[in-house]
Design a protein around this motif. Structure first.
Motif, short mmCIF file in Angstrom:
data_model
loop_
_atom_site.label_atom_id
_atom_site.label_comp_id
_atom_site.label_asym_id
_atom_site.label_seq_id
_atom_site.Cartn_x
_atom_site.Cartn_y
_atom_site.Cartn_z
N VAL A 196 -4.02 22.71 -69.64
CA VAL A 196 -3.49 23.05 -68.55
C VAL A 196 -4.63 23.33 -67.56
CG1 VAL A 196 -2.11 24.73 -67.08
CG2 VAL A 196 -1.45 24.37 -69.55
N VAL A 197 -4.41 22.46 -66.29
CA VAL A 197 -5.54 22.23 -65.29
C VAL A 197 -5.19 23.74 -64.50
CG1 VAL A 197 -6.48 21.23 -63.42
CG2 VAL A 197 -5.62 19.91 -65.56
N TYR A 198 -6.33 24.38 -64.31
CA TYR A 198 -6.52 25.40 -63.12
C TYR A 198 -7.63 25.25 -62.17
CZ TYR A 198 -9.42 28.51 -65.76
OH TYR A 198 -10.81 28.85 -66.69
N THR A 199 -7.64 25.85 -61.26
CA THR A 199 -8.53 25.54 -59.99
C THR A 199 -9.49 26.83 -59.31
OG1 THR A 199 -6.89 26.20 -58.32
CG2 THR A 199 -7.07 23.78 -59.32
N PRO A 200 -10.32 27.18 -60.41
CA PRO A 200 -11.22 28.46 -59.99
C PRO A 200 -12.07 28.20 -59.02
CG PRO A 200 -12.12 27.49 -61.83
CD PRO A 200 -10.75 26.72 -61.76
N PRO A 201 -12.46 29.30 -58.16
CA PRO A 201 -12.12 30.53 -58.42
C PRO A 201 -10.74 30.90 -58.20
CG PRO A 201 -13.10 30.20 -56.17
CD PRO A 201 -13.33 28.92 -56.94
N VAL A 202 -9.97 31.37 -59.13
CA VAL A 202 -8.67 31.63 -58.88
C VAL A 202 -8.25 32.95 -59.68
CG1 VAL A 202 -7.86 30.59 -60.97
CG2 VAL A 202 -6.60 30.28 -59.06
N TYR A 203 -7.02 33.20 -59.25
CA TYR A 203 -6.43 34.56 -59.77
C TYR A 203 -6.67 34.65 -61.48
CZ TYR A 203 -2.54 37.94 -60.49
OH TYR A 203 -1.53 38.97 -61.06
N MET A 204 -6.95 35.98 -61.74
CA MET A 204 -7.53 36.18 -62.88
C MET A 204 -6.79 36.10 -64.10
SD MET A 204 -8.38 38.53 -60.41
CE MET A 204 -8.12 40.23 -60.65
N PRO A 205 -5.32 36.31 -63.93
CA PRO A 205 -4.63 35.99 -65.20
C PRO A 205 -4.36 34.50 -65.46
CG PRO A 205 -3.84 37.82 -63.80
CD PRO A 205 -4.87 37.06 -62.97
N PHE A 206 -4.65 33.60 -64.76
CA PHE A 206 -4.24 32.23 -65.02
C PHE A 206 -4.66 32.00 -66.43
CE2 PHE A 206 -3.19 29.84 -60.84
CZ PHE A 206 -2.13 30.92 -60.51
N GLY A 207 -5.97 32.04 -66.89
CA GLY A 207 -6.62 31.57 -68.07
C GLY A 207 -5.87 32.40 -69.19
N PRO A 208 -5.70 33.84 -69.04
CA PRO A 208 -4.98 34.45 -70.22
C PRO A 208 -3.63 34.03 -70.26
CG PRO A 208 -6.16 36.04 -69.13
CD PRO A 208 -6.41 34.57 -68.26
N TRP A 209 -3.02 33.80 -69.18
CA TRP A 209 -1.50 33.24 -69.26
C TRP A 209 -1.19 31.99 -69.96
CZ3 TRP A 209 0.29 33.75 -63.34
CH2 TRP A 209 0.62 35.20 -62.99
N ILE A 210 -2.15 31.07 -69.96
CA ILE A 210 -2.21 29.71 -70.34
C ILE A 210 -2.36 29.80 -71.83
CG2 ILE A 210 -3.56 27.45 -70.74
CD1 ILE A 210 -4.17 27.78 -67.61
N ARG A 211 -3.41 30.48 -72.39
CA ARG A 211 -3.61 31.06 -73.73
C ARG A 211 -2.54 31.57 -74.28
NH1 ARG A 211 -8.94 31.36 -71.64
NH2 ARG A 211 -8.67 33.56 -70.97
N ARG A 212 -1.88 32.45 -73.62
CA ARG A 212 -0.85 33.25 -74.16
C ARG A 212 0.36 32.46 -74.67
NH1 ARG A 212 1.71 38.49 -71.41
NH2 ARG A 212 3.42 39.21 -73.11
N VAL A 213 0.59 31.33 -74.00
CA VAL A 213 1.47 30.61 -74.42
C VAL A 213 1.17 29.11 -75.51
CG1 VAL A 213 3.19 30.86 -72.56
CG2 VAL A 213 1.30 29.04 -72.44
N GLY A 214 0.05 29.25 -76.05
CA GLY A 214 -0.46 28.61 -76.99
C GLY A 214 -1.14 27.15 -76.51
N MET A 215 -1.65 27.26 -75.12
CA MET A 215 -2.14 26.11 -74.55
C MET A 215 -3.51 26.42 -74.05
SD MET A 215 1.15 24.94 -72.23
CE MET A 215 2.77 24.93 -73.06
N THR A 216 -4.37 25.12 -73.77
CA THR A 216 -5.85 25.56 -73.55
C THR A 216 -6.12 25.45 -71.98
OG1 THR A 216 -6.19 24.21 -75.63
CG2 THR A 216 -7.98 24.37 -73.90
N PRO A 217 -6.64 26.19 -71.34
CA PRO A 217 -7.20 26.22 -69.83
C PRO A 217 -8.06 25.18 -69.75
CG PRO A 217 -7.20 28.43 -70.71
CD PRO A 217 -7.12 27.67 -71.89
N VAL A 218 -8.15 24.36 -68.67
CA VAL A 218 -9.20 23.49 -68.39
C VAL A 218 -9.35 23.64 -66.81
CG1 VAL A 218 -9.40 20.83 -67.97
CG2 VAL A 218 -7.92 21.50 -69.91
N ALA A 219 -10.56 24.01 -66.51
CA ALA A 219 -10.92 24.41 -65.24
C ALA A 219 -11.42 23.29 -64.46
CB ALA A 219 -12.21 25.36 -65.50
N VAL A 220 -10.80 23.11 -63.19
CA VAL A 220 -11.14 22.07 -62.45
C VAL A 220 -11.50 22.69 -61.22
CG1 VAL A 220 -10.89 19.97 -61.26
CG2 VAL A 220 -9.99 20.13 -63.55
#
Length: 383
Positions: A109-133
């Protein structure tokens, strides 16, 4: 002191929410995204009537709340069908459940840092992988989506984009052209875009917000938006948000699965906010704009080597303090330890936030001024 940010500190210190309980009383709290306001009168009166009536049971009026949210959100450029709105407990639940119900397990799951801190944990919590762009020019005047980088991530197998729009912490409202191109990429790679739009009601005067779902026909095909009255009206503790499903035929995000978690008081407050408190909201937006004018003055006087971009929306300012190398990668730590001012640490938003701090400016002029005086003193000693 502009209304509604005119609540005395002595009253605020009686509160038991996180903003006013996380630190000792000598600390000025300008961190977590709560606002220093009294409830809008219509919200206060609706909740008081419910308490007086003993109306404190389970939430039941799903269709009514969905209609309220649909009518309100239609102001952002998309005629929202009532049956496309799914009430949820909060935005985090809406994002996680939308991911879990629309994206294959284990996906990137792509997310766009610098960004709201819970985004990475939310993605991991549903068993997916954060992908920083990271955003392009995230530290400049024109923060924007790295669409080429997002396409590479999708080509490599990511199957969703978690968007912050308006973006937290930079405050940028992404352009319709950017969003339309993102939607085309999502169509091309059979991906989903979930747009966290919690700050949408708080665009500042002169700025217009359009939901991701309005960007193009393709945006509705691939998109879901998640929003709430909680940030604009300071209702986070009452637990009520909603998902707008751009494509109910494709996405199995159903009321029966999610709406039971909505707080009854949250639903009552949301209706009073989105129907009867819009004049109050205009006053709030004007007060925030006034505080931004004050920040410009305070930066010049107390932190002249700091840089910032005036946000398009919200009540947080993203301050670049790299001009003071003595403050290190995490200026918020020194401001807390030595100035007794609590800010959100820049590195918490991603490595792109090193040397930055996020300031919550939804407070009185007096508190904001004192905070910058203290920070300026620390910067002068350390810088």
């Amino acid at each position: 002191m502009p209304f509604p940010l005119d609540v005395p500190e002595s009253e605020l210190r009686r509160r038991r929410s996180e903003k006013w309980r996380a630190y000792p009383e000598d600390v000025l709290p300008l961190f977590v995204a709560e606002t220093d306001v009294l409830l809008a009168p219509a919200i206060r009166d609706r909740l008081a009537a419910a308490v007086a009536d003993g109306d404190t049971g389970y939430f039941a009026e799903i269709e009514r709340l969905a209609g309220v949210c649909a009518r309100y959100y239609s102001r952002f450029g998309y005629d929202v069908p009532e049956d496309a709105v799914v009430p949820v407990n909060d935005v985090g639940v809406g994002v996680r459940e939308s991911l879990a119900r629309t994206v294959p397990a284990g996906s990137g799951v792509v997310y766009t840092p610098p960004v709201y801190m819970p985004f990475g944990p939310w993605i991991r919590r549903v068993g997916m992988t954060p992908v920083a762009v990271p955003l392009l020019d995230h530290d400049g005047e024109d923060p924007r989506l790295d669409l080429a980088g997002i396409e590479r991530a999708l080509a490599d197998g990511a199957r969703a984009v978690l968007l912050s729009h308006p973006h937290n912490p930079t405050g940028v409202v992404h352009s319709r052209a950017e969003l339309a191109e993102l939607a085309e990429l999502a169509v091309r790679y059979e991906a989903v875009v979930i747009s966290d739009e919690i700050w949408a009601p708080l665009t500042l005067p002169g700025v217009e917000f359009s939901s991701f779902l309005t960007a193009s026909d393709a945006a509705c095909e691939v998109g879901l938006a998640v929003s709430s009255a909680s940030k604009a009206f300071n209702l986070a503790g009452l637990k009520c948000a909603f998902v707008v499903n751009g494509n109910p035929e494709r996405f199995e995000v159903r009321r029966s699965a999610l709406s039971g978690a909505v707080g009854h008081f949250g639903a009552l407050a949301a209706e009073a906010a989105l129907v009867d408190s819009l004049d109050w909201l205009e006053q709030m937006r004007a007060a925030l704009a006034s505080n931004l004018d004050l920040i410009e003055k305070l930066l010049t006087e107390h932190l002249p080597l700091a840089r910032w971009r005036r946000p398009d929306a919200g009540f947080v300012a993203w301050i670049d303090l790299r001009g003071y190398p003595g403050l290190g990668n995490n200026p918020a730590k020194l401001f807390l330890d030595e100035g007794r001012v609590a800010l959100s640490p820049g590195p918490a938003f991603g490595s792109e936030g090193e040397g930055f701090a996020r300031v919550n400016f939804a407070c009185s002029e007096e508190l904001l001024t004192e905070a910058f005086v203290r920070m300026g003193r620390v910067a002068a000693e350390r810088g």
